[in-house]
Design an enzyme around this catalytic site. Structure first.
Site, PDB file in Angstrom:
ATOM      1  N   HIS A  54       1.853   3.918   0.649  1.00  0.00           N
ATOM      2  CA  HIS A  54       2.923   2.919   0.697  1.00  0.00           C
ATOM      3  C   HIS A  54       4.275   3.622   0.584  1.00  0.00           C
ATOM      4  O   HIS A  54       4.368   4.737   0.048  1.00  0.00           O
ATOM      5  CB  HIS A  54       2.781   1.926  -0.452  1.00  0.00           C
ATOM      6  CG  HIS A  54       1.636   0.994  -0.306  1.00  0.00           C
ATOM      7  ND1 HIS A  54       1.455  -0.096  -1.117  1.00  0.00           N
ATOM      8  CD2 HIS A  54       0.593   0.969   0.565  1.00  0.00           C
ATOM      9  CE1 HIS A  54       0.366  -0.743  -0.768  1.00  0.00           C
ATOM     10  NE2 HIS A  54      -0.180  -0.112   0.257  1.00  0.00           N
ATOM     11  N   GLU A  56       6.830   3.343  -1.357  1.00  0.00           N
ATOM     12  CA  GLU A  56       7.269   3.771  -2.677  1.00  0.00           C
ATOM     13  C   GLU A  56       6.545   5.044  -3.132  1.00  0.00           C
ATOM     14  O   GLU A  56       7.154   5.940  -3.709  1.00  0.00           O
ATOM     15  CB  GLU A  56       7.036   2.671  -3.718  1.00  0.00           C
ATOM     16  CG  GLU A  56       7.784   1.384  -3.454  1.00  0.00           C
ATOM     17  CD  GLU A  56       6.932   0.357  -2.725  1.00  0.00           C
ATOM     18  OE1 GLU A  56       6.305   0.695  -1.692  1.00  0.00           O
ATOM     19  OE2 GLU A  56       6.903  -0.800  -3.169  1.00  0.00           O
TER      20      GLU A  56
END
Length: 150
Positions: A54, A56
């Site tokens: 992802h 992040e």
């Protein structure tokens, strides 16, 4: 909303658009320290064949790879979508000082929608959190991406 937060989400939106252009779910993130972008990333789950890639997580890995620290307490993480459980955990472990996100995620959001892992009182770190910055733009990008795939 502060101008810096508006601009930070704008930079994350650029990353999200890059993700969409290569068939990734359009989530983008940037990390800012002292007013300077030190890392940028977008979802890479398809590219890497890794459901944990992802925006992040990729961002935190990049930032820590270039900085001489294992803590990001002076950083603000801007992301276009409310962090999920995995990403919230990574944010807490990296001790990110501040998180600003765009669209709320009613299905998986861990910064207030489904649960609030980022500010859970029993964890050893709780970043400052601001949600809903440029939410319509961020959510619109996601909606358009999924509509086009149906």
């Amino acid at each position: 909303m502060a101008g810096a937060d508006h601009q930070g989400i704008g930079s994350a939106l650029v990353e999200a658009e890059r993700a969409a252009a290569i068939g990734e779910v359009p989530v983008g993130a940037v990390l800012v320290v002292g007013g300077r972008v030190v890392a940028a990333a977008h979802n890479e789950t398809v590219k890497r064949g890794d459901p944990t890639a992802h925006a992040e997580v990729v961002l935190i890995q990049r930032a820590l790879g270039t900085m001489a620290t294992d803590r990001l307490s002076d950083a603000t993480l801007y992301v276009t979508l409310e962090p999920c459980a995995q990403c919230a955990g990574a944010i807490v472990l990296a001790k990110v000082g501040r998180v600003v996100f765009g669209a709320w995620d009613a299905k998986a959001g861990m910064a207030g929608s489904l649960h609030d892992l980022l500010r859970h009182p029993r964890l050893n770190h709780q970043p400052e959190v601001l949600g809903g910055v440029r939410a319509e733009e961020c959510g619109g990008l996601l909606q358009a991406f999924f509509k086009a795939r149906r």
